[in-house]
Design an enzyme around this catalytic site. Structure first.
Site, PDB file in Angstrom:
ATOM      1  N   LYS A 180      -4.551 -39.457  19.674  1.00 30.36           N
ATOM      2  CA  LYS A 180      -5.856 -38.940  20.129  1.00 30.36           C
ATOM      3  C   LYS A 180      -6.579 -38.173  19.041  1.00 30.36           C
ATOM      4  CE  LYS A 180      -2.599 -35.951  21.611  1.00 30.36           C
ATOM      5  NZ  LYS A 180      -1.410 -36.029  22.350  1.00 30.36           N
ATOM      6  N   GLY A 217      -0.347 -38.838  28.902  1.00 31.29           N
ATOM      7  CA  GLY A 217       0.985 -39.465  28.831  1.00 31.29           C
ATOM      8  C   GLY A 217       1.105 -40.727  29.659  1.00 31.29           C
ATOM      9  N   GLU A 263       3.123 -30.790  20.824  1.00 26.66           N
ATOM     10  CA  GLU A 263       2.758 -31.478  19.585  1.00 26.66           C
ATOM     11  C   GLU A 263       3.590 -30.896  18.443  1.00 26.66           C
ATOM     12  OE1 GLU A 263       0.295 -34.044  19.464  1.00 26.66           O
ATOM     13  OE2 GLU A 263       0.838 -33.787  21.538  1.00 26.66           O
ATOM     14  N   LYS A 272      -8.311 -35.180  24.179  1.00 27.01           N
ATOM     15  CA  LYS A 272      -8.149 -36.089  25.321  1.00 27.01           C
ATOM     16  C   LYS A 272      -9.437 -36.164  26.131  1.00 27.01           C
ATOM     17  CE  LYS A 272      -3.193 -35.194  25.630  1.00 27.01           C
ATOM     18  NZ  LYS A 272      -2.202 -34.240  26.131  1.00 27.01           N
TER      19      LYS A 272
HETATM   20  N1  HSE Z   1       1.470 -32.216  23.556  1.00 22.69           N
HETATM   21  C1  HSE Z   1       0.929 -33.040  24.579  1.00 22.69           C
HETATM   22  C2  HSE Z   1       0.998 -32.299  25.879  1.00 22.69           C
HETATM   23  C3  HSE Z   1       1.742 -34.305  24.657  1.00 22.69           C
HETATM   24  O1  HSE Z   1       1.667 -31.268  25.955  1.00 22.69           O
HETATM   25  O2  HSE Z   1       0.359 -32.695  26.834  1.00 22.69           O
HETATM   26  C4  HSE Z   1       1.012 -35.444  25.264  1.00 22.69           C
HETATM   27  O3  HSE Z   1      -0.193 -35.710  24.655  1.00 22.69           O
END
Ligand code: HSE
Length: 436
Positions: free
Chosen positions: A105, A134, A190, A205
């Protein structure tokens, strides 16, 4: 049976999930597709590193060209993340006529235009379901399921790490640090968890959700974004006492005069749909003209949930290859995308929670209340809590609905008072879900 060769760039957490799903669901994938999916090459940094999944050693390579230049590879799956070399690899794959599936993203946020334009020029697809929420098929639902409808508004919980942290703080009284460490151990965060806790990941996102919902491309860096790092156990306690829960919310609305997009922590009424989204789960509540409200809920992070989204994209590309339907519009959902800039939030109205840290002396409450009044901020409720020492107090003020610009000006004035000992803490209070 025909077999379609794919190449993976990266075999980390999500890459491992992809390989496992392709192995474990081989039969059902073949039945759905009428063809097999064969992992031909896997780019890794260190072939000798132990992995959670079995990958035949001869598939591993440290040379990206062995994936990108392999004429058999029809689909390149980019799972290395970050901007470079992911951008170069994806553009290279596109120019070689390969379809791309990515979960990146950040890259699509920064270079989406270049990548999608190049894909259109070269007649290939770039699918990116796994980049948002996800395992929830939210992009596919917006793109295909709601293709007939006009999407008005979205609100959601799209960062599993933030949700996990806020939830653990609220439910178990964990500290922010402990909850973040647990989210990292579980593989949700992340590589740089600042992206999660500062709201950057959610903004990236949200930009993709806006692209697929409204056909408008915005730069995620321009989305007003607030993280969760200032939320203390105190806010959770206040929220509980007042009938709310604290959640990090991403919102998008397509207004006549431009898109409104924002990411912020807010108090939302207990019992509302998003209030019951716990742990690393994500949810997106969509409001569209014909359908009304619809909600999409599921695991927003982690190896297997994200792996399912990637593999579903692989299957969709392979279906196209099977049916020779490669000329379809690219999966950003709109054939004609407009460039947009998020509107300033100045005119947005909300009720608010303010926490003003002041000395425990006569007259302070009056000064704070008068100053808010002078800025047109009406108080609906007030409470004082001594945070341990009786020298200072946390003055909790709930406001009636007020415009963002007025509230900001009021807070800026307050924070210049000598009496105000720390930046005023503000959370929006969102209204209950409509009953219809
Ligand atoms: N780091 C992201 C989260 C993982 O915690 O939602 C999925 O994009």
């Amino acid at each position: 049976m025909r077999s379609i060769a794919i190449g993976l760039l990266g075999a980390g957490n999500v890459g491992g999930g992809v390989i496992r799903i392709l192995q474990e669901n081989r039969d059902s994938i073949e039945r759905r597709l009428g063809a097999g999916v064969q992992v031909k090459r896997v780019l890794v940094r260190d072939p000798s590193r132990g992995r959670d999944v079995d990958v035949p050693e001869e598939l591993l390579t440290t040379d990206a060209d062995e994936v990108l230049a392999d004429p058999d590879v029809r689909v390149v799956v980019e799972l290395i993340g970050g901007i470079e070399p992911a951008r170069t690899y994806i553009l290279d794959a596109i120019r070689r006529g390969k379809h791309v599936v990515t979960a990146n993203k950040a890259l699509l946020g920064q270079h989406g235009r270049e990548i999608f334009d190049e894909a259109t020029r070269c007649g290939v697809s770039v699918f990116f379901e796994a980049s948002v929420a996800g395992g929830i098929p939210i992009l596919r639902s917006l793109r295909e399921g709601l293709a007939s409808d006009h999407i008005l508004r979205l609100s959601g919980i799209v960062n599993g790490t933030s949700n996990y942290i806020l939830d653990a703080m609220a439910r178990e009284g964990s500290s922010f640090e402990d909850a973040l460490a647990a989210a990292q151990r579980a593989g949700y965060a992340e590589a740089d968890p600042t992206m999660d806790v500062e709201g950057t990941d959610a903004a990236q996102k949200l930009a993709l959700l806006a692209l697929v919902s409204f056909g408008i491309r915005v730069d995620p860096a321009e989305i007003p974004t607030e993280g969760i790092t200032r939320i203390r156990p105190f806010e959770h306690q206040m929220a509980r006492d007042l009938g709310y829960v604290v959640k990090s919310i991403a919102v998008a609305r397509a207004d006549e005069d431009g898109p409104m997009l924002a990411v912020y922590p807010a108090m939302i009424p207990r019992g509302s749909l998003l209030a019951d989204v716990h742990g690393s789960y994500n949810a997106v509540l969509v409001e569209s003209r014909a359908l009304g409200r619809s909600m999409y809920y599921g695991r927003g992070a982690g190896m297997m949930p994200t792996g399912t989204a990637v593999v579903s994209d692989i299957i969709e590309v392979c279906r196209g290859l099977q049916s020779f339907a490669e000329g379809r519009p690219p999966p950003q959902a709109f054939s004609r995308v407009e460039e947009g800039r998020p509107k300033p939030l100045d005119d947005e109205r909300s009720e608010n929670y303010l926490c003003v840290h002041v000395p425990n002396v006569p007259g302070v409450l009056g000064r704070v209340a008068s100053s808010l009044g002078e800025h047109g901020v009406s108080i609906s409720r007030m409470n004082q809590e001594a945070p341990g020492d009786s020298e200072t107090v946390d003055m909790v003020i709930l406001t009636e609905a007020v415009e963002e610009a007025e509230l900001r000006a009021a807070i800026a004035t307050l924070d210049r008072f000598e009496d105000v000992l720390a930046p005023t803490h503000r959370l929006r209070i969102l209204p209950p879900d409509p009953l219809d």
